[in-house]
Design an enzyme around this catalytic site. Structure first.
Site, PDB file in Angstrom:
ATOM      1  N   ASP A 165      -6.974 -21.701   6.244  1.00  0.00           N
ATOM      2  CA  ASP A 165      -5.847 -21.824   5.331  1.00  0.00           C
ATOM      3  C   ASP A 165      -5.707 -23.262   4.825  1.00  0.00           C
ATOM      4  OD1 ASP A 165      -3.661 -20.994   3.887  1.00  0.00           O
ATOM      5  OD2 ASP A 165      -2.629 -20.090   5.593  1.00  0.00           O
ATOM      6  N   GLU A 168      -7.245 -26.546   0.205  1.00  0.00           N
ATOM      7  CA  GLU A 168      -7.362 -27.184  -1.119  1.00  0.00           C
ATOM      8  C   GLU A 168      -7.929 -28.626  -1.075  1.00  0.00           C
ATOM      9  OE1 GLU A 168      -4.877 -23.766  -1.237  1.00  0.00           O
ATOM     10  OE2 GLU A 168      -4.643 -25.576  -0.030  1.00  0.00           O
ATOM     11  N   ASP A 228      -0.542 -17.585  -1.931  1.00  0.00           N
ATOM     12  CA  ASP A 228       0.795 -17.077  -1.613  1.00  0.00           C
ATOM     13  C   ASP A 228       1.495 -16.584  -2.875  1.00  0.00           C
ATOM     14  OD1 ASP A 228       0.135 -17.916   0.878  1.00  0.00           O
ATOM     15  OD2 ASP A 228       1.459 -19.650   0.901  1.00  0.00           O
TER      16      ASP A 228
END
Length: 584
Positions: A181, A184, A258
């Site tokens: 997760d 980025e 999300d």
């Protein structure tokens, strides 16, 4: 800056060129193509085990259960260690999951609180980004930390060692997959791009302005090569929130992040998945059902109204979840996840309701389609194939398909037409002109080159099969390797010549890299009305030496009431690996 121009006669050739340049895609583990149950988040080992037990009790197919973040102690982000007060025996939990014939995926962030041992080890080598600490940035839980510099080869090796020592080898390889997760990297939410780059650098390779977007790739490198170094014959599978060119070579997939629980967000996933696939990356998924519910939905839970079937918001919530599941069956990853309201089927709606029945119907259909879907998985590696296909990939000569955002081919044999609006019970469907088309459920035939008003009742979405398609179904199963597919149903759709390759291997290891797999070509001749099941090519350990093929011949004049995969068949043959020709 270097530019590469990749030419091809069609989009598939361009994608193949892209993968030649950036890396061959893996054959993804077979179980990863089954159903995943996730939520934000399971808070104890007991919750995970009870959830999986309920799936098995209800005979709902599932292959993967997911542990999201914060299984560690509150102040120990990055320790990769379970909080023993909530997970007293992680090995027993993993063993229990495996005993119930499921797999275990766990979330690992590239984030570390300053107080944990792993942070200090990485920082001692200069492999931690310091800007967040210098600026005294605390996360939403009230602790300070930062991310590691995945661009440094040594940092990647140490990052994997920390994961291996605390999660993988420690529990006898009980973790089956990794959820990477915030890759980025997302050091801080809702931050201007200039500051995000400042928080994520400088990197080992240089300025974060130059290298920022590639973080997920080098992070995936750490896990893929790390796991193969200690357990070389277990297929690696990673899910990462962000992607970059070449992810496919590391057994890695992405999901769309999300997203909100709204109809417009669901529709946006259709174009997101198509564009991601057109970019050359083969395996994609989403938070099926949406991640963040609107307040009107979360209040249903907090006010104890989840069983008030007359509540307008509850009706819409259930329909949204139903339509999203119908959509999710026909994308590469079939994964339910979200926060607030639980996403297990029985928590969405009680057994016997249209919502529950539709969700279970499509889950079971996905599993009946597993021989077809896993063959697409094999084609990803061996033929640089793309399973979620914008219509332009197969019907490029039809200008009408160039901007269709809510229909696609799932493999060569299924055109999926989901419903993305509340209360809609019919929708327009364009049928590309190069083919005739059959309704999957009723076998009603339509000529191509027209837009039809398709039936879309609450329980179903329109799905069409092109003339010439060969569609393979397996037995009813509750997990992907529950039983050998010793009887396969082959649906052949008249009107055009057709071809499909059935791919099989051991499903979980890398023996296919050593040539241990099989392929069986099925060829339909429309003029002669024959199906040729060709001589099997290749072999692998545990391969079925013989099986039954039941053939169902679909023609323009034989409509049916519904899709009954256990109904009568037209022909059957006992196949032993040698070529047989069946007259239809």
């Amino acid at each position: 800056m270097d530019y590469y121009f990749i030419a091809g006669k069609n989009i598939d050739q361009v994608v193949s060129g892209y993968r030649t340049l950036t890396g061959k895609a893996q054959v993804y583990p077979k179980w990863a193509l089954g159903y995943w149950q996730s939520r934000e988040r399971y808070k104890t080992s007991g919750e995970i085990e009870r959830t999986l037990e309920e799936f098995r009790k209800r005979h709902i197919p599932i292959d993967n259960v997911v542990q999201d973040w914060n299984y560690w102690k509150l102040d120990s982000w990055g320790s990769h260690q379970f909080d023993v007060t909530r997970y007293p025996d992680p090995q027993a939990m993993m063993d229990s999951i495996h005993a119930m014939h499921a797999h275990f995926m766990i979330s690992v962030w590239p984030k570390f609180y300053c107080s944990v041992k792993n942070y200090k080890e990485l920082d001692a080598h200069g492999w931690i980004y310091h800007q967040a600490v210098k600026d005294s940035i605390y996360d939403w839980l009230g602790f300070m930390g930062s991310f590691y510099d995945a661009y440094a080869p040594g940092a990647r090796k140490l990052f994997w060692k920390q994961m291996n020592d605390n999660l993988y080898s420690k529990y006898n390889f009980g973790v089956d997959a990794w959820w990477m997760d915030a890759s980025e990297p997302n050091v801080r939410d809702c931050t201007p791009m200039w500051y995000r780059k400042a928080l994520s650098g400088p990197t080992y390779l240089g300025s974060s302005t130059e290298f920022f977007n590639a973080y997920s790739l080098v992070n995936a490198d750490a896990i893929y090569n790390g796991q193969r170094s200690v357990n070389p014959n277990q297929r690696v599978f990673l899910l990462t929130r962000s992607g970059f060119a070449g992810l496919q070579r590391y057994g890695t997939a992405s999901w769309s992040g999300d997203i909100a629980c709204r109809w417009e967000d669901m529709r946006a996933q259709m174009t997101a998945g198509l564009n991601y696939s057109l970019a050359g990356l083969p395996i994609w998924g989403m938070d099926q059902g949406g991640f963040t519910p609107e307040d009107r939905y979360t209040s249903l839970w907090s006010k104890g109204m989840m069983n008030d079937s007359n509540n307008a918001d509850l009706k819409e919530w259930r329909e949204l979840q139903t339509r999203w599941c119908q959509f999710g069956v026909f994308v590469p990853l079939f994964r339910a996840h979200g926060q607030g309201l639980y996403r297990e089927p029985w928590n969405i709606a009680p057994e016997g309701t249209p919502t529950y029945k539709s969700i279970i119907y499509y889950d079971r259909l996905r599993y009946r389609l597993m021989p077809y879907i896993y063959s697409l998985d094999g084609a990803i590696h061996f033929k640089d194939y793309t399973p979620m296909r914008a219509l332009v990939m197969d019907y490029e000569k039809d200008d009408n398909v160039l901007d269709i955002k809510d229909q696609w081919m799932f493999g060569p044999s299924l055109m999926v037409c989901p419903v993305g609006y509340y209360g809609v019970r019919r929708r327009n469907v364009y049928l590309p002109k190069q083919n005739g088309w059959y309704d999957l459920y009723t076998n009603k035939y339509y000529k191509g080159g027209q837009t039809i008003d398709a039936d879309a009742p609450y329980e179903k979405i329109p799905v069409f099969v092109p003339a010439g398609a060969i569609l393979i179904y397996g037995p009813a199963i509750e997990w992907t390797d529950e039983k050998p597919a010793d009887t396969l149903s082959v649906y052949v759709y008249a009107g055009k010549d057709g071809h499909f390759t059935l791919y099989e291997d051991e499903g979980t290891n890398y023996n296919y890299e050593k040539g241990m797999y099989s392929m069986i070509d099925l060829i339909y001749n429309d003029k002669q009305h024959t199906l040729s099941i060709e001589t099997r090519k290749g072999s692998f350990k545990g391969m079925l030496q013989k099986r039954i093929f039941k053939v169902v011949y679909r023609t323009q004049n034989n409509q049916v009431k519904n899709l009954n995969l256990d109904a009568a068949y037209d022909k059957w043959i006992k196949y032993t690996g040698k070529r047989v020709i069946i007259k239809l």
